[in-house]
Design an enzyme around this catalytic site. Structure first.
Site, PDB file in Angstrom:
ATOM      1  N   ASP A 157      43.681  48.905  38.765  1.00 19.10           N
ATOM      2  CA  ASP A 157      44.997  49.221  38.188  1.00 19.10           C
ATOM      3  C   ASP A 157      44.867  50.334  37.153  1.00 19.10           C
ATOM      4  O   ASP A 157      45.865  50.808  36.602  1.00 19.10           O
ATOM      5  CB  ASP A 157      45.684  47.981  37.631  1.00 19.10           C
ATOM      6  N   GLU A 202      33.848  43.656  30.483  1.00 15.59           N
ATOM      7  CA  GLU A 202      34.275  44.956  29.938  1.00 15.59           C
ATOM      8  C   GLU A 202      34.183  44.965  28.416  1.00 15.59           C
ATOM      9  O   GLU A 202      34.742  44.087  27.733  1.00 15.59           O
ATOM     10  CB  GLU A 202      35.717  45.285  30.390  1.00 15.59           C
ATOM     11  N   LYS A 226      40.751  41.357  42.366  1.00 20.28           N
ATOM     12  CA  LYS A 226      40.226  41.160  41.009  1.00 20.28           C
ATOM     13  C   LYS A 226      41.398  40.794  40.112  1.00 20.28           C
ATOM     14  O   LYS A 226      42.501  41.324  40.298  1.00 20.28           O
ATOM     15  CB  LYS A 226      39.558  42.443  40.488  1.00 20.28           C
ATOM     16  N   GLU A 260      42.389  39.832  35.863  1.00 17.99           N
ATOM     17  CA  GLU A 260      41.932  39.782  34.474  1.00 17.99           C
ATOM     18  C   GLU A 260      42.122  38.361  33.950  1.00 17.99           C
ATOM     19  O   GLU A 260      43.221  37.825  33.995  1.00 17.99           O
ATOM     20  CB  GLU A 260      42.726  40.786  33.623  1.00 17.99           C
ATOM     21  N   ASP A 320      42.769  45.343  42.484  1.00 16.07           N
ATOM     22  CA  ASP A 320      43.262  44.665  41.284  1.00 16.07           C
ATOM     23  C   ASP A 320      44.623  44.035  41.525  1.00 16.07           C
ATOM     24  O   ASP A 320      45.515  44.681  42.110  1.00 16.07           O
ATOM     25  CB  ASP A 320      43.435  45.696  40.151  1.00 16.07           C
TER      26      ASP A 320
HETATM   27  O1  KIV Z   1      41.215  49.054  36.775  1.00 13.02           O
HETATM   28  C1  KIV Z   1      40.018  49.347  36.738  1.00 13.02           C
HETATM   29  O2  KIV Z   1      39.598  50.446  37.091  1.00 13.02           O
HETATM   30  C2  KIV Z   1      39.096  48.330  36.235  1.00 13.02           C
HETATM   31  C3  KIV Z   1      37.660  48.715  36.039  1.00 13.02           C
HETATM   32  C4  KIV Z   1      37.503  49.731  34.993  1.00 13.02           C
HETATM   33  C5  KIV Z   1      36.784  47.545  35.847  1.00 13.02           C
HETATM   34  O3  KIV Z   1      39.480  47.239  36.010  1.00 13.02           O
END
Ligand code: KIV
Length: 263
Positions: free
Chosen positions: A49, A183, A118, A120, A88
């Site tokens: 994202d 992160e 993914k 958060e 994401d």
């Molecule tokens: O959105 C993204 O690019 C990320 C990475 C930096 C881990 O979450």
């Protein structure tokens, strides 16, 4: 007739940790970039994202929508033959309940040829991770600095509560996550989490002891206009290369050198 994929699978990705082979992961948001990363042998490609900031020019990752993520993930999904592709879940899709998260992640897997999502969160997202995994959707968790919570965290700051970070990473693993992004956390904490988990840790601003590393490709290539975090190693200066080429082209056109006899 079935089409066979030779992409890295989720179990193979997990196996890289046991094999002691460091994992190289980068972001991509379009077909040509994803194709180049894949050909260069990158293990995993994240349709992050971060696209909201890097490609769309927003100040944070909050504005990008699920439809936009899917649109770009389709491009990446079409290009990749070898890497594991992860997408994401954009804000706030994983905060709307387990059913809704499965609906969003399900759309991503159905429409994009990508293999995993993914999200958060750690302990606070354990029920969502477990629900997605029960639905057959592989999940990479993301703890430490969580850019979708930038307003609550008061900025993009190093996260230092080692106990909480370890608890988050453990909770993600117990809920069934196949990997976890760490992160912006201290190197020592990342090393302890990496030693404590069976699943791979992928660091960004978390030191060298993680099982793998991820960067935003535009940062690595020097193709951003904004702030570049100090944990980034810039491997190229694409912005200068492109602006030099464009200035040359403009001059050639304006002074009648392009097109020349060969064109
Ligand atoms: O959105 C993204 O690019 C990320 C990475 C930096 C881990 O979450």
């Amino acid at each position: 007739m079935s089409k066979r994929s030779s992409r890295i699978t989720v179990p193979e990705f997990i196996g890289l940790k046991a094999a002691g082979r460091k994992i190289a992961m980068l972001t991509a948001y379009d077909y040509p970039t994803a194709a180049v990363l894949d050909t260069a042998g990158i293990d995993a490609i994240l349709v992050g994202d971060s696209m909201s900031m890097v490609v769309q020019g927003h100040e944070t990752t909050l504005p990008v929508t699920l439809d936009e993520m899917i649109y770009h993930a389709e491009m990446v999904g079409r290009a990749v033959e070898h890497a594991l592709v992860i997408v994401d879940l954009p804000f706030p899709t994983n905060h709307l309940g387990v059913h809704s998260a499965i609906e969003s992640a399900g759309r991503i897997l159905k429409q994009t040829r990508c293999q995993a999502v993914k999200l958060e969160g750690g302990a606070d997202q354990a029920d969502v991770i477990a629900g997605l995994v029960a639905a057959g959707i592989p999940v990479m968790a993301h703890v430490g600095l969580r850019p979708q919570s930038v307003h609550q965290m008061g900025g993009y700051r190093v996260q230092r509560d080692a106990q909480r970070l370890l608890a988050d990473a453990r909770a993600a693993q117990e809920a069934g996550a196949f990997a976890v992004v760490l992160e912006c956390i201290p190197n020592q904490t990342a090393a302890e989490i990496t030693a404590a988990l069976k699943i791979p840790t992928i660091g960004i601003g978390a030191g060298a002891q993680c099982d793998g590393q991820v960067l935003v490709t535009h940062d690595l290539l020097g193709f951003t206009s904004g702030y570049v975090p100090k944990f980034v190693k810039q491997y190229a200066d694409l912005k200068s290369v492109i602006s030099g080429a464009v200035a040359q082209y403009r001059q050639d056109v304006q002074e009648g050198r392009f097109p020349g006899p060969q064109q």
